[in-house]
Scaffold this motif. Structure first.
Motif, short mmCIF file in Angstrom:
data_model
loop_
_atom_site.label_atom_id
_atom_site.label_comp_id
_atom_site.label_asym_id
_atom_site.label_seq_id
_atom_site.Cartn_x
_atom_site.Cartn_y
_atom_site.Cartn_z
N ASP A 198 0.83 -1.20 0.00
CA ASP A 198 0.00 0.00 0.00
C ASP A 198 0.87 1.26 0.00
O ASP A 198 1.86 1.34 0.74
CB ASP A 198 -0.90 0.05 1.24
CG ASP A 198 -1.93 -1.08 1.27
OD1 ASP A 198 -1.97 -1.88 0.32
OD2 ASP A 198 -2.69 -1.14 2.26
N GLY A 199 0.49 2.24 -0.80
CA GLY A 199 1.10 3.56 -0.74
C GLY A 199 2.56 3.64 -1.12
O GLY A 199 3.23 4.60 -0.75
N SER A 200 3.08 2.67 -1.87
CA SER A 200 4.52 2.63 -2.12
C SER A 200 4.94 3.13 -3.50
O SER A 200 6.14 3.22 -3.78
CB SER A 200 5.04 1.20 -1.93
OG SER A 200 4.37 0.31 -2.80
N PRO A 258 0.29 6.63 -2.55
CA PRO A 258 0.15 7.25 -1.23
C PRO A 258 -0.86 8.40 -1.25
O PRO A 258 -1.48 8.67 -2.28
CB PRO A 258 1.57 7.76 -0.95
CG PRO A 258 2.11 8.07 -2.31
CD PRO A 258 1.53 7.03 -3.24
N GLU A 259 -0.99 9.10 -0.13
CA GLU A 259 -1.96 10.18 -0.03
C GLU A 259 -1.63 11.37 -0.92
O GLU A 259 -2.48 12.21 -1.18
CB GLU A 259 -2.09 10.64 1.43
CG GLU A 259 -2.85 9.66 2.30
CD GLU A 259 -4.27 9.40 1.77
OE1 GLU A 259 -5.06 10.36 1.73
OE2 GLU A 259 -4.56 8.26 1.40
#
Length: 259
Positions: free
Chosen positions: A25-27, A92-93
């Motif tokens: 996740d988010g990488s 990511p965000e």
């Protein structure tokens, strides 16, 4: 496979959904991609019955390597939504997805891909205006553009100065490439340079244009494709960074140049 050592700056031969499931996740800061358009399942485009002069010999008549590009539409939509869900999970965000697709008229009605992107946070639509084209259908004007959906998480911001670009981009299609539907390098360079992301993923890598653009700006890349032939093509291309090295020039074809 282990992330990142088995993914970074490599072309991965395999199913994109399966391969993306191995990415945490988010990488991955940026995803840039254009999936197969399900073109052989379209109506009235001349591809299915081979009409249209030079298009009788077009590469897309035969589909892609390892994929015939002809799925029932409902299955195609679900497949693409599954792919987007994985792409969205791994950014990511402050990450974003640039998802290029093409609108079509199907049975007389515009198919604008809303079934695919519905529910995803589309921040902007960018029009990629292509030069030229061909139209077999007398019921509507020649389509001369494709659509890039900017799907962004809340903290995504463009790099300094990139917001001065308009939302209509004109780039000529790449013609000197053995892949049947390649991106122009300049188009992907604009996207990559507009993001601060260190890692750029293309789960439908094809001939490796996204990797070339990422490399040109000092970014790392991850390329995934279901065709072993395209992975090898992309590997060769990243070594040269030049499309002209992949196919014969006009002078070579005429026998005027010698290696």
């Amino acid at each position: 496979m282990k992330f990142p050592e088995d993914y970074i700056n490599k072309f991965i031969f395999g199913d994109c959904l399966e391969m993306m499931q191995g990415i945490p996740d988010g990488s991955v800061g940026l995803v840039v991609t254009s999936p197969p358009y399900n073109i052989k399942n379209s109506t009235g485009n001349g591809m299915k019955d081979g009409r249209g002069g030079k298009w009788k010999n077009a590469a897309l008549i035969k589909g892609y390597q390892s994929y015939d590009d002809c799925m029932p539409y409902e299955e195609y939509v679900q497949w693409q939504r599954n792919c987007l869900n994985e792409m969205y999970r791994i950014i990511p965000e402050d990450g974003a997805i640039f998802y290029n697709h093409k609108w079509r008229v199907q049975k007389g009605i515009l198919q604008d891909r809303r079934e695919i992107i519905d529910g995803f946070p589309v921040r902007q639509i960018i029009i990629w205006r292509r030069k030229g084209g061909i139209n077999f259908n007398p019921g509507y004007y020649l389509p001369t553009y494709e659509v890039i959906y900017l799907i962004a998480k809340p903290k995504f911001r463009l790099t300094k100065g990139a917001n001065s670009y308009g939302d209509i981009w004109e780039f000529t299609q790449e013609r000197n490439n053995p892949h049947p539907a390649p991106f122009p390098v300049e188009l992907i360079e604009r996207i990559v340079s507009s993001s601060p992301a260190d890692i750029v993923l293309d789960p439908f890598m094809g001939s490796g244009t996204t990797a070339v653009a990422a490399n040109n700006f000092g970014r790392s890349f991850i390329g995934i494709d279901i065709s072993d032939e395209y992975c090898k093509l992309a590997e060769e291309r990243i070594k040269t960074g030049n499309l002209k090295d992949l196919s014969k020039s006009k002078e070579e074809e005429k026998g005027l140049l010698f290696k």
